[in-house]
Enzyme design. Structure first.
Site, short mmCIF file in Angstrom:
data_model
loop_
_atom_site.label_atom_id
_atom_site.label_comp_id
_atom_site.label_asym_id
_atom_site.label_seq_id
_atom_site.Cartn_x
_atom_site.Cartn_y
_atom_site.Cartn_z
CB CYS A 4 -0.96 0.05 1.28
SG CYS A 4 -1.75 1.52 1.40
CG ASP A 30 -2.09 15.16 -3.26
OD1 ASP A 30 -3.17 14.53 -3.11
OD2 ASP A 30 -1.64 15.39 -4.51
CG HIS A 46 -4.18 -0.68 4.92
ND1 HIS A 46 -3.79 -0.05 3.92
CD2 HIS A 46 -5.42 -1.53 4.50
CE1 HIS A 46 -4.39 -0.48 2.82
NE2 HIS A 46 -5.47 -1.45 3.04
CG ASN A 87 -12.08 11.51 -3.73
OD1 ASN A 87 -13.03 12.20 -3.88
ND2 ASN A 87 -10.82 11.94 -4.30
N GLY A 93 -13.78 8.10 -7.27
CA GLY A 93 -12.71 8.61 -7.72
C GLY A 93 -11.45 8.38 -6.81
CG HIS A 98 -3.91 3.89 3.67
ND1 HIS A 98 -2.91 3.27 4.35
CD2 HIS A 98 -4.35 4.89 4.73
CE1 HIS A 98 -2.77 3.65 5.63
NE2 HIS A 98 -3.82 4.45 6.07
CG HIS A 100 -6.89 9.31 0.84
ND1 HIS A 100 -6.88 8.03 0.17
CD2 HIS A 100 -7.18 10.03 -0.06
CE1 HIS A 100 -7.23 7.96 -1.03
NE2 HIS A 100 -7.36 9.48 -1.34
CG HIS A 102 -8.10 14.76 -1.00
ND1 HIS A 102 -7.23 14.81 -1.98
CD2 HIS A 102 -8.82 13.56 -1.11
CE1 HIS A 102 -6.94 13.47 -2.62
NE2 HIS A 102 -8.12 12.73 -2.22
P1 AMP Z 1 -7.70 9.96 -4.36
O1 AMP Z 1 -7.71 10.11 -5.82
O2 AMP Z 1 -8.91 10.38 -3.42
O3 AMP Z 1 -7.30 8.44 -3.94
O4 AMP Z 1 -6.35 10.56 -3.64
C1 AMP Z 1 -5.04 10.03 -3.79
C2 AMP Z 1 -4.06 11.29 -3.76
O5 AMP Z 1 -2.93 10.64 -3.43
C3 AMP Z 1 -4.05 12.28 -5.07
O6 AMP Z 1 -4.57 13.69 -4.84
C4 AMP Z 1 -2.40 11.91 -5.29
O7 AMP Z 1 -2.02 13.21 -6.14
C5 AMP Z 1 -1.97 11.59 -4.11
N1 AMP Z 1 -0.67 10.93 -4.08
C6 AMP Z 1 -0.30 9.99 -4.76
N2 AMP Z 1 1.14 9.65 -4.58
C7 AMP Z 1 1.49 10.43 -3.80
C8 AMP Z 1 2.75 10.58 -2.96
N3 AMP Z 1 3.67 9.71 -3.28
N4 AMP Z 1 2.87 11.58 -1.94
C9 AMP Z 1 1.83 12.44 -1.95
N5 AMP Z 1 0.62 12.34 -2.36
C10 AMP Z 1 0.38 11.38 -3.40
ZN ZN Z 2 -2.32 1.33 3.64
#
Ligand code: AMP
Ligand code: ZN
Length: 114
Positions: A4, A30, A46, A87, A93, A98, A100, A102
């Site tokens: 993950c 992000d 997780h 999301n 989306g 995992h 999260h 925003h």
């Molecule tokens: P979601 O589309 O809601 O699953 O959001 C995933 C978010 O993780 C997106 O906004 C990506 O830009 C962000 N993301 C993906 N990889 C990384 C990373 N290595 N470091 C920081 N943010 C990340």
């Molecule tokens: Zn995880």
């Protein structure tokens, strides 16, 4: 979970720019920000998505909201306002499995979202 992305970020196997950390919660910038302030807030544990939270995760979910409250104050966006987005699943989306949140701020947000 070993495969993950966000668990790897929590475990520092993948670098991230930390914003907030305590025993249960981690927050980082992000990598592809869509607002002046775009911070990802996650539980260190997780959990795949909002669909997967259980009764014994409710305190943890409260800790996430508490972290968001602190970060918003720290970033001085509490009075002007901000948006918190989760999301969930394909239609939501979600691209990282995992859970999260925003934290988006520093500009006026549109409604409805796309
Ligand atoms: P979601 O589309 O809601 O699953 O959001 C995933 C978010 O993780 C997106 O906004 C990506 O830009 C962000 N993301 C993906 N990889 C990384 C990373 N290595 N470091 C920081 N943010 C990340
Ligand atoms: Zn995880």
């Amino acid at each position: 979970m070993s495969d993950c992305l966000f668990c790897k970020i929590v475990n520092k196997e993948i670098p991230s720019e930390a914003v907030y950390e305590d025993e249960f919660v981690y927050a980082f910038h992000d990598i592809s920000p869509v607002a002046t302030i775009h911070i990802i807030v996650i539980p260190k544990k997780h959990i795949k998505s909002l669909n997967d939270i259980e009764e014994n995760d409710l305190l943890l979910m409260g800790k996430i909201l508490s972290a968001i409250n602190k970060i918003a104050k720290d970033k001085k966006i509490d009075s002007e306002g901000y948006r918190v987005v989760n999301n969930c699943g394909e239609n939501g989306g979600q691209t990282v499995d995992h859970i999260h949140f925003h934290l988006l701020g520093g500009r006026n947000m549109m409604w409805p979202p796309g």
